[in-house]
Design an enzyme around this catalytic site. Structure first.
Site, PDB file in Angstrom:
ATOM      1  CG  HIS A 144       5.178  -3.782   7.509  1.00  0.00           C
ATOM      2  ND1 HIS A 144       5.067  -2.244   7.214  1.00  0.00           N
ATOM      3  CD2 HIS A 144       3.798  -4.163   7.009  1.00  0.00           C
ATOM      4  CE1 HIS A 144       3.846  -2.159   6.670  1.00  0.00           C
ATOM      5  NE2 HIS A 144       2.984  -3.234   6.526  1.00  0.00           N
ATOM      6  CG  ASP A 182      -3.657  -7.480  12.829  1.00  0.00           C
ATOM      7  OD1 ASP A 182      -2.868  -8.402  13.132  1.00  0.00           O
ATOM      8  OD2 ASP A 182      -3.652  -6.352  12.381  1.00  0.00           O
ATOM      9  CE  LYS A 228      -0.756   0.234  14.802  1.00  0.00           C
ATOM     10  NZ  LYS A 228      -1.838   0.271  13.644  1.00  0.00           N
ATOM     11  CD  GLN A 243      -4.577 -13.246   5.089  1.00  0.00           C
ATOM     12  OE1 GLN A 243      -5.297 -11.930   5.268  1.00  0.00           O
ATOM     13  NE2 GLN A 243      -4.091 -13.621   6.460  1.00  0.00           N
ATOM     14  NE  ARG A 258      -5.270  -1.609   4.168  1.00  0.00           N
ATOM     15  CZ  ARG A 258      -4.412  -1.296   4.800  1.00  0.00           C
ATOM     16  NH1 ARG A 258      -3.781   0.017   4.437  1.00  0.00           N
ATOM     17  NH2 ARG A 258      -3.880  -1.942   5.941  1.00  0.00           N
ATOM     18  CE  LYS A 290      -5.521   0.248   8.019  1.00  0.00           C
ATOM     19  NZ  LYS A 290      -4.917  -1.012   8.654  1.00  0.00           N
ATOM     20  CG  HIS A 348       5.205   1.076   8.793  1.00  0.00           C
ATOM     21  ND1 HIS A 348       4.770   0.591   9.943  1.00  0.00           N
ATOM     22  CD2 HIS A 348       4.043   1.496   8.151  1.00  0.00           C
ATOM     23  CE1 HIS A 348       3.590  -0.262   9.595  1.00  0.00           C
ATOM     24  NE2 HIS A 348       3.029   0.594   8.467  1.00  0.00           N
ATOM     25  CE  LYS A 358       1.246   3.899  12.567  1.00  0.00           C
ATOM     26  NZ  LYS A 358       1.326   4.648  11.121  1.00  0.00           N
ATOM     27  CB  THR A 359       7.560   8.889  15.916  1.00  0.00           C
ATOM     28  OG1 THR A 359       7.722   9.207  14.588  1.00  0.00           O
ATOM     29  CG2 THR A 359       8.473   7.476  15.969  1.00  0.00           C
ATOM     30  CB  THR A 367      -0.893  -0.042   1.131  1.00  0.00           C
ATOM     31  OG1 THR A 367      -0.232  -0.135   2.535  1.00  0.00           O
ATOM     32  CG2 THR A 367      -1.829  -1.188   1.216  1.00  0.00           C
TER      33      THR A 367
END
Length: 418
Positions: free
Chosen positions: A55, A203, A238, A182, A93, A89, A52, A241-242, A47
């Site tokens: 992952h 998840d 999380k 999937q 997306r 979500k 990041h 994330k920053t 995506t």
């Protein structure tokens, strides 16, 4: 099943390092991992042009699988990206064009070569685009072949669907099909490559279980699922994330210096856990780091940053990042490895310090920069400037043609007027 009960090197390592949350058939999987090479996979939708840090634990799962003598498969979600995973979500997306998906895939591929060995050997990794088979199905054929193995009742019961509906957020029929796609991925990989194991985050449990069930029901063959715990920092944030956004793995999206700094700034309570999950440091060495207290914990953080950056960007880049950080933070020296931004001279010379700091990404707004300056936290060329309205002068630019700005103790930026 306790870690003492596992007999295979793979699951013993996974348990000892804290990767295991759920396993569908632990006894059978343990026996299979003892008996021979187990092929396992994880899928990555494409995506964005870079993966990041969120992952990273999944990539490390594949690395641990290979280190234990088994074969990892990296699935690039050229097909599933066209649908979009609805898990976690509240909105669909954005739909990406085929050209964007292809470009993202090409940009991401190199990351895996840092963590895995690819080739033709029995434990060498392979990379496959799931569009290879998903694009070949006609709609009626797909429904006839696989739709009968999924009940709407059960799909509605999975958290990924239930939570979305409980929040009264719409889920399109397109997204509802993601679980089927999937699951079919697992069946195709089992048939094509004797893939026995699908791994992912907690998840993904519902999607993974559906795939395991499909393989076992349709082909009556062994299939296993394994998930990792939900990963958060010690303070509950999380992972990955920053304030500045995602911690990207591609060097062109986030510099090795900034990547090193991300790990160097790990919370004290996370250092040993992140060493176990994200580095190859031996467990006894990690235990020694875990025993450090007070200021000594900073050495453990540097070791974590060194190890993680070395895996992704190489030892030379990690050493350069550490030297630049130590120079900037501990000795007040400049280095070309510090993050640098080029700004038009007209936006720097004669502009307010607060505005330049914000333009350079050190602060979110001019107001924040001014407040930081008033508290002594905004520095120009290592000098604290109390007045954020202070104008930048040509004389502030050093012999190397840059300004050194700092916000607080951990954020540096070299600004080059051009």
């Amino acid at each position: 099943m306790t870690d003492a009960a596992f007999q295979s090197d793979f699951l013993q390592t996974m348990q000892a390092r804290g990767y295991i949350h759920q396993i569908t058939h632990p006894v059978e999987l343990d026996a299979a991992a003892q008996a021979g090479v187990v092929t396992g996979y994880i899928g990555f939708d494409v995506t964005a042009p870079s993966l990041h840090v969120g992952h990273l634990i999944q990539i490390m799962l594949l690395r641990r699988l290979q280190q234990a003598g088994h074969r990892p498969i990296v699935i690039m979600g050229g097909g599933t990206t066209k649908v979009g995973d609805p898990t976690g979500k509240d909105a669909s997306r954005p739909h990406l064009t085929d050209a964007t998906i292809a470009a993202n895939m090409a940009s991401i591929k190199g990351t895996f070569e840092r963590f895995l060995t690819f080739g033709d050997g029995p434990s060498d990794a392979i990379m496959i685009d799931n569009d290879t088979w998903l694009s070949t199905y006609g709609y009626i054929q797909f429904l006839r072949d696989y739709g009968t193995h999924f009940t709407v009742n059960r799909m509605l019961a999975f958290d990924s669907v239930k939570q979305r509906l409980e929040r009264e957020q719409p889920m399109t029929f397109l997204e509802f099909n993601y679980m089927l796609m999937q699951s079919v991925d697992f069946l195709e990989l089992n048939r094509r490559h004797n893939c026995l194991l699908q791994m992912g985050g907690s998840d993904q449990w519902g999607n993974i279980v559906s795939g395991v069930d499909l393989v076992r029901r349709v082909d009556q063959k062994p299939a296993f699922g394994l998930t990792t715990p939900l990963l958060t920092t010690a303070s509950g944030a999380k992972m990955g994330k920053t304030v500045g956004g995602a911690v990207w793995l591609n060097a062109d999206a986030l510099s090795p210096y900034d990547y090193w700094q991300y790990w160097r700034n790990t919370e004290d309570g996370d250092v040993a856990r992140f060493m176990r999950l994200f580095t190859d440091l031996p467990l006894d060495q990690i235990a020694a780091f875990e025993a450090l207290e007070g200021a000594e914990i900073n050495e453990a953080k540097k070791a974590l940053a060194d190890a993680t950056t070395t895996i992704l960007h190489g030892a030379e880049a990690a050493a350069a990042a550490r030297a630049a950080a130590e120079g900037a933070f501990e000795r007040g020296t400049l280095s070309s490895d510090l993050p640098t931004i080029d700004l038009p001279s007209a936006e720097v010379i004669g502009a307010m310090l607060a505005a330049v700091a914000t333009r350079a990404g050190l602060t979110a707004s001019n107001g924040e920069a001014r407040r930081l300056a008033q508290g002594g936290g905004l520095r120009l060329n290592d000098e604290a400037i109390a007045d954020g309205a202070r104008l930048i002068e040509a004389a502030d630019v050093n012999a190397d043609g840059v300004l050194k700005l700092a916000a607080g103790k951990k954020k540096f930026m070299l600004v080059r007027p051009v």
